[in-house]
Motif scaffolding. Structure first.
Motif, mmCIF file in Angstrom:
data_model
loop_
_atom_site.group_PDB
_atom_site.id
_atom_site.type_symbol
_atom_site.label_atom_id
_atom_site.label_comp_id
_atom_site.label_asym_id
_atom_site.label_seq_id
_atom_site.Cartn_x
_atom_site.Cartn_y
_atom_site.Cartn_z
ATOM 1 N N LEU A 1 -24.285 -2.544 16.562
ATOM 2 C CA LEU A 1 -24.323 -3.930 16.544
ATOM 3 C C LEU A 1 -25.102 -3.901 18.139
ATOM 4 O O LEU A 1 -25.671 -5.265 18.222
ATOM 5 N N GLY A 2 -24.911 -3.940 18.931
ATOM 6 C CA GLY A 2 -25.918 -3.352 19.898
ATOM 7 C C GLY A 2 -27.223 -3.796 20.135
ATOM 8 O O GLY A 2 -28.203 -4.582 20.683
ATOM 9 N N HIS A 3 -27.464 -2.843 19.410
ATOM 10 C CA HIS A 3 -29.265 -2.086 19.029
ATOM 11 C C HIS A 3 -29.618 -4.538 18.515
ATOM 12 O O HIS A 3 -30.995 -4.199 18.460
ATOM 13 N N ILE A 4 -29.019 -3.817 17.573
ATOM 14 C CA ILE A 4 -28.678 -5.523 16.384
ATOM 15 C C ILE A 4 -29.031 -6.736 16.936
ATOM 16 O O ILE A 4 -30.062 -7.488 16.968
ATOM 17 N N VAL A 5 -28.518 -6.500 17.883
ATOM 18 C CA VAL A 5 -28.614 -7.617 18.553
ATOM 19 C C VAL A 5 -29.814 -8.433 19.502
ATOM 20 O O VAL A 5 -30.332 -9.062 20.372
ATOM 21 N N SER A 6 -29.898 -6.911 20.207
ATOM 22 C CA SER A 6 -30.812 -7.287 21.201
ATOM 23 C C SER A 6 -31.762 -7.019 20.500
ATOM 24 O O SER A 6 -32.977 -7.449 21.192
ATOM 25 N N ASP A 7 -32.173 -6.370 19.273
ATOM 26 C CA ASP A 7 -33.703 -6.337 18.719
ATOM 27 C C ASP A 7 -33.522 -7.586 18.443
ATOM 28 O O ASP A 7 -34.698 -8.134 17.836
ATOM 29 N N SER A 8 -33.130 -8.668 17.679
ATOM 30 C CA SER A 8 -33.238 -9.965 17.087
ATOM 31 C C SER A 8 -32.852 -10.810 18.043
ATOM 32 O O SER A 8 -33.306 -11.714 17.363
ATOM 33 N N ALA A 9 -32.244 -10.558 18.703
ATOM 34 C CA ALA A 9 -32.119 -12.055 20.522
ATOM 35 C C ALA A 9 -32.015 -12.814 19.348
ATOM 36 O O ALA A 9 -32.797 -14.444 19.531
ATOM 37 N N PRO A 10 -30.498 -13.229 18.400
ATOM 38 C CA PRO A 10 -29.974 -14.473 18.537
ATOM 39 C C PRO A 10 -28.767 -15.055 20.014
ATOM 40 O O PRO A 10 -28.848 -14.781 20.513
ATOM 41 N N THR A 11 -29.557 -16.588 19.244
ATOM 42 C CA THR A 11 -29.139 -17.714 20.285
ATOM 43 C C THR A 11 -27.881 -17.739 20.544
ATOM 44 O O THR A 11 -27.415 -18.006 21.129
ATOM 45 N N LEU A 12 -27.574 -17.717 18.795
ATOM 46 C CA LEU A 12 -25.903 -17.885 18.046
ATOM 47 C C LEU A 12 -25.181 -17.651 17.714
ATOM 48 O O LEU A 12 -26.205 -16.589 16.620
ATOM 49 N N VAL A 13 -24.324 -17.092 17.937
ATOM 50 C CA VAL A 13 -23.585 -16.340 16.647
ATOM 51 C C VAL A 13 -22.586 -17.349 16.038
ATOM 52 O O VAL A 13 -21.578 -17.726 16.445
ATOM 53 N N LEU A 14 -22.840 -17.248 14.655
ATOM 54 C CA LEU A 14 -21.303 -17.850 13.553
ATOM 55 C C LEU A 14 -20.647 -17.136 13.250
ATOM 56 O O LEU A 14 -20.411 -15.831 13.180
ATOM 57 N N ALA A 15 -19.194 -17.536 13.316
ATOM 58 C CA ALA A 15 -18.347 -16.751 12.755
ATOM 59 C C ALA A 15 -16.738 -18.259 12.268
ATOM 60 O O ALA A 15 -17.148 -18.650 12.750
ATOM 61 N N ALA A 16 -15.430 -16.906 11.793
ATOM 62 C CA ALA A 16 -15.199 -17.848 11.023
ATOM 63 C C ALA A 16 -14.055 -18.402 12.091
ATOM 64 O O ALA A 16 -13.699 -17.557 12.701
ATOM 65 N N PRO A 17 -13.504 -19.329 12.114
ATOM 66 C CA PRO A 17 -12.356 -19.646 13.122
ATOM 67 C C PRO A 17 -11.079 -18.693 13.312
ATOM 68 O O PRO A 17 -10.591 -18.256 12.061
ATOM 69 N N GLY A 18 -10.564 -18.323 14.447
ATOM 70 C CA GLY A 18 -9.509 -17.312 14.770
ATOM 71 C C GLY A 18 -10.114 -15.838 15.128
ATOM 72 O O GLY A 18 -9.155 -15.021 15.149
ATOM 73 N N THR A 19 -11.408 -15.758 14.449
ATOM 74 C CA THR A 19 -12.135 -14.237 14.571
ATOM 75 C C THR A 19 -12.862 -13.470 15.538
ATOM 76 O O THR A 19 -12.782 -14.370 16.295
#
Ligand code: MCA
Ligand code: AMP
Length: 499
Positions: free
Chosen positions: A98-116
């Motif tokens: 996850l750390g690799h994917i997030v630093s490589d793709s550099a998203p500005t937001l993460v969308l998730a189901a409420p409560g997750t």
């Protein structure tokens, strides 16, 4: 083959646009998505996804916590409506992946189901909850994006190193889904059932975006179970998508489950892909149901390349013919000389060209350049022969360091690196070996740091699952005194057999 006009239209979902324009029209009341007891019609999907699209329109790139839920489907549709690239994340990914994917793709937001609950690797990202509960009236979508705009960035393993992000443009999604519609006579009347994960091409693009592009519907099982397949196919679903492991489990269940056999017999189309479906499983299913599974062949970078057609001969052990718009050739060892033979014998590497291809690996210009020939053919690394009538049969892979387990592609190198981070491991090599259920299972060959107390298989499996993902965990561990190496010091994986 029927002619196909390739629609490069940026409107990926005409049925959604229609429902948006006429919220009281019949199209708006048609079912679109169903996950368990939660569902949305096209009108409700438009009303739910369009405000979310407006919220994310200014984001450079978004990550989606891709649980197998309604929320994931809504979030991806919203990103596509907004023209914002989405990165689907495997919710079982471990910290290092996850750390690799997030630093490589550099998203500005993460969308998730409420409560997750999201893991620490995502803590620095702004979170947006996906609300599917209270659809209001839909908002007009932002201006139609260019067909070359990146739609999804899907991470895929290579032989070495961490996974690479394949940048998939809108044009590729539209053309691959329309080519499949042609090959499979796939229409808005079809109802698809599947239980595939939603962070890969198969489950997300084919399995969710496919029905939505056709104006049809999908019922997702949450997780794959033969009972769910039987239920949905006997209650109106017309198509089933799955990986070979799922069809293998169906084949195993059929002798004791007449209801499953009856349900499969009613399906219009049973489609397998992501890895080869063994002929034995093809035959067992055909015998019990009178129906033949058809195979299609694709790749994250190319989306779909070939398929057995609904109006073609469903021959076991082949992946059918090139899809409309896809150029396919086999090449000799040099990677550029085309194999002309259609003799069912001459093996070559499959190379493809067409509007179904990705644009690049994110942040990896050298890897992108290496993936293509000078004249623009994509090197798949899959080895195949062609029958006299053009049917393609995949016979192997160029790289022995790529393992397909449960339909997931897994690089030996990434697992070796993870194993080497375990204090009990001095040296490590990873191979795949045949497995009736998974196709291949991951085998780790390790030289323990202390031969008196080598790490157990469970310990190493947990270690890899926590770092990378559970499907990348080794299922078998062999302990050795030394790894077999050649004069250059390179590990000779072919010498790694346990007998
Ligand atoms: C067991 N588990 C563990 C551990 N041991 N978790 C953490 N650490 C451990 N040490 C858990 C697993 O997480 C899982 O949990 C459960 O035990 C069983 O795991 P497993 O045996 O690995 O698998 P399975 O659940 O039986 O899965 C088989 C499957 C799956 C359902 C067929 O492999 C699958 O969904 N495959 C689809 C892959 C796919 O979509 N590929 C497409 C990419 P739990 O039970 O809670 O989950 S290819 C593609 O897209 C191209 C374009 C194409 O052509 O299609
Ligand atoms: P991925 O990189 O995870 O997208 O997986 C793509 C790979 O899956 C291809 O390069 C093939 O090796 C394999 N694959 C996909 N569909 C099939 C199929 N029907 N038969 C054999 N192999 C397949």
């Amino acid at each position: 083959m029927s002619p196909l006009s390739l629609d490069l239209s940026p409107d990926l979902f005409p049925a959604l646009t229609e429902a948006q324009a006429d919220p009281d029209g019949p199209g708006a009341h048609r079912p679109a998505l169903r996950f368990g007891d939660r569902s949305l019609t096209y009108g409700e999907l438009a009303a739910t996804a369009s405000p979310l699209a407006a919220r994310v329109a200014e984001a450079g790139r978004i990550a989606v916590w891709a649980t197998p839920t309604l929320e994931t489907a809504v979030a991806v549709v919203a990103a596509l409506l907004a023209g914002v690239p989405a990165v689907p994340l495997n919710p079982k990914s471990g910290e290092s992946e996850l750390g690799h994917i997030v630093s490589d793709s550099a998203p500005t937001l993460v969308l998730a189901a409420p409560g997750t609950q999201l893991p620490p690797a995502l803590a620095a990202l702004e979170r947006l909850d996906i609300d599917t509960s209270a659809p209001t009236t839909s908002l007009p979508s932002p201006g139609a994006p260019d067909p070359e705009t990146p739609a999804l960035i899907v991470y895929t393993s290579g032989t070495t190193g961490p996974p690479k992000g394949a940048v998939i443009p809108r044009r590729a999604i539209a053309t691959t889904l329309d080519a499949l519609a042609d090959a499979w006579q796939w229409t808005g009347d079809d109802v698809l059932v599947h239980g595939l994960p939603l962070f890969h091409v198969h489950g997300l693009i084919l399995g969710i975006l496919g029905p939505l592009r056709r104006g049809g519907s999908v019922r997702h099982l949450g997780r794959f179970e033969t009972a769910g397949v039987a239920r949905e196919l006997s209650e109106g679903a017309t198509m089933l998508f799955g990986v070979p492991t799922m069809y293998h489990r169906i084949a195993e269940t059929l002798p004791d489950d007449p209801a499953l056999a009856k349900a499969l017999a009613r399906a219009r189309l049973l489609v397998s892909g992501s890895a080869a479906l063994p002929v034995h499983d093809h035959e067992r299913i055909a015998q019990a149901t009178g129906r033949r599974v058809i195979e299609r062949y694709g790749m994250t970078e190319t989306l779909m390349n070939t398929s057995v057609r609904a109006d073609g001969e469903p021959r076991a052990g082949t992946v059918g013919v090139p899809l409309p718009g896809v150029e396919l050739r086999l090449t000799e060892e040099d990677g550029t000389t085309a194999v002309e033979a259609y003799d069912g014998e001459t093996v070559g590497e499959i190379q493809v060209r067409g509007p179904n291809l990705f644009t690049e690996y994110l942040n990896r210009p050298e890897a992108t350049a290496a993936a293509f020939t000078e004249d623009g053919w994509f090197r798949t690394g899959d080895m195949a022969v062609r029958d006299p009538d053009g049917y393609v049969r995949i016979v192997g892979r160029k790289a022995t360091d790529l393992i397909k387990s449960g339909g997931y592609k897994i690089g030996a190198g990434e697992i070796e690196n993870a194993l080497l981070e375990h204090p009990g491991v001095r040296e490590a090599a990873v191979t795949g070996e045949p497995d009736a259920d998974l196709g291949e299972r991951i085998v780790a060959w390790i030289v323990p740091a202390d031969s008196q107390s080598p790490p157990t298989v469970d310990e190493l499996a947990d270690h890899v699952a926590r770092r990378l993902a559970p499907h990348k965990r080794p299922r078998v561990v062999h302990h050795l005194d030394a790894l077999p190496r050649n004069d250059m010091g390179k590990i000779m994986k072919r010498a790694l057999t346990h007998d």
